[in-house]
Design a protein around this motif. Structure first.
Motif, PDB file in Angstrom:
ATOM      1  N   GLY A  12      -0.934  37.711  40.837  1.00  0.00           N
ATOM      2  CA  GLY A  12      -1.407  39.081  41.020  1.00  0.00           C
ATOM      3  C   GLY A  12      -0.313  40.103  40.819  1.00  0.00           C
ATOM      4  O   GLY A  12       0.670  39.860  40.119  1.00  0.00           O
ATOM      5  N   PRO A  13      -0.486  41.253  41.444  1.00  0.00           N
ATOM      6  CA  PRO A  13       0.386  42.399  41.199  1.00  0.00           C
ATOM      7  C   PRO A  13       1.697  42.347  41.978  1.00  0.00           C
ATOM      8  O   PRO A  13       1.970  41.408  42.731  1.00  0.00           O
ATOM      9  N   CYS A  41       0.456  46.777  38.548  1.00  0.00           N
ATOM     10  CA  CYS A  41       0.025  45.717  37.630  1.00  0.00           C
ATOM     11  C   CYS A  41       1.220  45.022  36.992  1.00  0.00           C
ATOM     12  O   CYS A  41       2.154  45.661  36.541  1.00  0.00           O
ATOM     13  N   ARG A  42       1.171  43.710  36.970  1.00  0.00           N
ATOM     14  CA  ARG A  42       2.173  42.951  36.204  1.00  0.00           C
ATOM     15  C   ARG A  42       1.502  41.996  35.234  1.00  0.00           C
ATOM     16  O   ARG A  42       2.166  41.206  34.575  1.00  0.00           O
ATOM     17  N   CYS A  43       0.172  42.057  35.125  1.00  0.00           N
ATOM     18  CA  CYS A  43      -0.523  41.166  34.192  1.00  0.00           C
ATOM     19  C   CYS A  43      -0.773  41.843  32.855  1.00  0.00           C
ATOM     20  O   CYS A  43      -1.043  41.163  31.863  1.00  0.00           O
ATOM     21  N   GLY A  44      -0.722  43.178  32.835  1.00  0.00           N
ATOM     22  CA  GLY A  44      -0.941  43.909  31.597  1.00  0.00           C
ATOM     23  C   GLY A  44      -2.395  44.236  31.305  1.00  0.00           C
ATOM     24  O   GLY A  44      -2.690  44.873  30.291  1.00  0.00           O
ATOM     25  N   HIS A  45      -3.316  43.875  32.162  1.00  0.00           N
ATOM     26  CA  HIS A  45      -4.743  44.071  31.879  1.00  0.00           C
ATOM     27  C   HIS A  45      -5.376  45.258  32.604  1.00  0.00           C
ATOM     28  O   HIS A  45      -6.538  45.571  32.341  1.00  0.00           O
ATOM     29  N   SER A  46      -4.659  45.896  33.494  1.00  0.00           N
ATOM     30  CA  SER A  46      -5.261  47.000  34.235  1.00  0.00           C
ATOM     31  C   SER A  46      -5.633  48.151  33.310  1.00  0.00           C
ATOM     32  O   SER A  46      -4.888  48.507  32.401  1.00  0.00           O
ATOM     33  N   CYS A  52      -2.580  48.359  39.758  1.00  0.00           N
ATOM     34  CA  CYS A  52      -3.472  47.201  39.652  1.00  0.00           C
ATOM     35  C   CYS A  52      -4.911  47.652  39.901  1.00  0.00           C
ATOM     36  O   CYS A  52      -5.172  48.420  40.819  1.00  0.00           O
ATOM     37  N   ASP A  53      -5.833  47.179  39.084  1.00  0.00           N
ATOM     38  CA  ASP A  53      -7.251  47.480  39.308  1.00  0.00           C
ATOM     39  C   ASP A  53      -8.064  46.202  39.550  1.00  0.00           C
ATOM     40  O   ASP A  53      -9.295  46.240  39.495  1.00  0.00           O
ATOM     41  N   GLY A  54      -7.390  45.108  39.777  1.00  0.00           N
ATOM     42  CA  GLY A  54      -8.087  43.846  40.046  1.00  0.00           C
ATOM     43  C   GLY A  54      -8.373  43.025  38.809  1.00  0.00           C
ATOM     44  O   GLY A  54      -8.891  41.910  38.911  1.00  0.00           O
ATOM     45  N   SER A  55      -8.036  43.533  37.634  1.00  0.00           N
ATOM     46  CA  SER A  55      -8.327  42.804  36.390  1.00  0.00           C
ATOM     47  C   SER A  55      -7.615  41.463  36.307  1.00  0.00           C
ATOM     48  O   SER A  55      -8.086  40.558  35.617  1.00  0.00           O
ATOM     49  N   HIS A  56      -6.503  41.324  37.002  1.00  0.00           N
ATOM     50  CA  HIS A  56      -5.756  40.050  36.936  1.00  0.00           C
ATOM     51  C   HIS A  56      -6.641  38.882  37.334  1.00  0.00           C
ATOM     52  O   HIS A  56      -6.561  37.813  36.745  1.00  0.00           O
TER      53      HIS A  56
HETATM   54  S1  FES Z   1      -1.883  42.661  38.247  1.00  0.00           S
HETATM   55 FE1  FES Z   1      -2.741  43.510  36.476  1.00  0.00          FE
HETATM   56  S2  FES Z   1      -4.666  44.242  37.148  1.00  0.00           S
HETATM   57 FE2  FES Z   1      -3.781  43.382  38.912  1.00  0.00          FE
END
Ligand code: FES
Length: 74
Positions: A12-13, A41-46, A52-56
């Motif tokens: 997650g974030p 965000c650290r996944c790049g998908h937010s 972070c918007d939960g997209s991870h």
């Molecule tokens: S860490 Fe990227 S949306 Fe949560």
């Protein structure tokens, strides 16, 4: 001066808590509405970077890290 703690959430974030500010590339501070904790965000998908918007979770982001010592600063 900031006094913040950042926790790397498994899969997650980055969770930041404490006293901090977040600025854009031009050093303009985001208005955080008085928040003392939020997730970056650290996944790049937010769709709401840098937050972070939960997209991870929907994207199946996987990253588990353990604390370690960095090498001495060069
Ligand atoms: S860490 Fe990227 S949306 Fe949560």
């Amino acid at each position: 001066m900031s006094d913040a703690k950042i926790t790397v959430i498994r899969n997650g974030p980055l969770r930041i808590e404490g006293s901090f500010e977040i600025c854009d590339h031009d050093a303009q501070a985001f208005g955080l509405g008085g928040r003392t904790a939020l997730s970056l965000c650290r996944c790049g998908h937010s769709a709401n970077k840098p937050f972070c918007d939960g997209s991870h979770g929907r994207q199946g982001f996987e990253s588990a890290v353990e604390a370690r010592d960095l090498p001495p600063k060069a």
